[in-house]
Design an enzyme around this catalytic site. Structure first.
Site, mmCIF file in Angstrom:
data_model
loop_
_atom_site.group_PDB
_atom_site.id
_atom_site.type_symbol
_atom_site.label_atom_id
_atom_site.label_comp_id
_atom_site.label_asym_id
_atom_site.label_seq_id
_atom_site.Cartn_x
_atom_site.Cartn_y
_atom_site.Cartn_z
ATOM 1 N N SER A 140 47.374 -3.954 -42.994
ATOM 2 C CA SER A 140 46.626 -3.443 -41.989
ATOM 3 C C SER A 140 45.457 -3.819 -41.564
ATOM 4 O O SER A 140 44.765 -4.365 -42.372
ATOM 5 C CB SER A 140 46.567 -1.788 -42.059
ATOM 6 N N TYR A 153 42.534 4.594 -47.752
ATOM 7 C CA TYR A 153 43.709 3.881 -47.145
ATOM 8 C C TYR A 153 43.382 2.270 -46.866
ATOM 9 O O TYR A 153 43.900 1.549 -47.368
ATOM 10 C CB TYR A 153 44.082 4.294 -45.614
ATOM 11 N N LYS A 157 44.989 -1.076 -48.436
ATOM 12 C CA LYS A 157 45.495 -2.104 -47.550
ATOM 13 C C LYS A 157 44.743 -3.298 -47.942
ATOM 14 O O LYS A 157 45.510 -4.498 -47.898
ATOM 15 C CB LYS A 157 45.374 -1.742 -46.027
#
Length: 250
Positions: A140, A153, A157
């Protein structure tokens, strides 16, 4: 001329969004696609669509966060054609959270969802890949953007992106390992999380003035899976419409 004739591809998180688009495109390019997800109904619909386009797909229901189900997935996958040429680690996800308010367990869960399956499935697949395999990890843009609300998050990633680079060194020269860092892509998950006004703001902050689509990511994955990228390994493709920083309103 189809680019993946004779290839067998295992794609996780294949029932919807980016994974679904990759599965359909790979099948249209001649690959036998093994589509893994947790929802049997969605997988059956995907396989029906692939077969209606004269492709070949196999559905395998599995939760790749669970070791025993990863092993079962591998056994079923190898039984299809005796090999795995392409692995697309697409399973993953997460959303915005305040770093000081979320529990530390959330970070562990995000690593278990976004990083561990890719690492473990790579270990399981490599013995069946031969000397011309390719692994593609779907990361991402959050892995490189410096932004609020995405500490947990983004960290997970970022770990997946660097795992990609490290694995590329260990698995060369026979197996190439690359990844994609998509910016905001119009998937059902994003549409559920972001109201229309927020999506408009994200478009305006993107130089190309539009959101990405699952098909955009699928085309990038096809490039990394095909011989067109035969001299590329250990790289993360930034697929974000030109955005060099977060486009998330916040």
């Amino acid at each position: 001329m189809m680019k993946l004739i004779g290839k067998t591809a295992l794609i996780t998180g294949a029932s919807k969004g980016i994974g679904r688009a990759i599965a359909r495109l790979f099948a249209s390019e001649g690959a036998v696609v093994i589509c893994c997800a947790r929802n049997q109904t969605e997988l059956d619909l995907l396989i029906s669509e692939i077969e209606s386009d004269n492709g070949r797909g196999v559905a395998v229901v599995a939760d790749v966060t669970r070791p025993e189900q990863r092993r079962a997935l591998m056994e079923k996958s190898v039984a299809v054609s005796g090999k795995i040429d392409l692995l697309v680690n697409n399973v993953g996800g997460g959303g915005p959270n305040n770093a000081l308010e979320c529990q530390s367990e959330l970070l562990e869960e995000l690593f278990a969802f976004n990083v561990t399956p890719a690492f473990a499935l790579t270990q399981l697949c490599v013995p069946y890949m031969g000397d011309d395999g390719a692994i593609i990890n779907i990361s991402s843009a959050a892995a490189r953007y410096i932004q609020t609300q995405f500490t947990a998050y983004g960290t997970a990633k970022a770990a997946l992106s660097h795992l990609t680079r490290l694995l590329a060194q260990e698995l060369a020269p026979g197996i190439r390992v690359n990844g994609i860092e998509p910016g905001p892509v119009l998937t059902d998950a994003l549409l559920a999380a972001a109201p229309e006004q927020m999506l408009d703001t994200m478009c305006k902050r993107t130089p190309l003035k539009r959101m990405g689509t699952p098909e955009d990511v699928a085309q990038a994955a096809l490039f990394l899976a095909s011989d067109s990228s035969s001299w590329i390994t250990g790289k993360m493709l930034e697929l974000d419409g030109g955005a060099e920083q977060t486009v998330w309103p916040g």
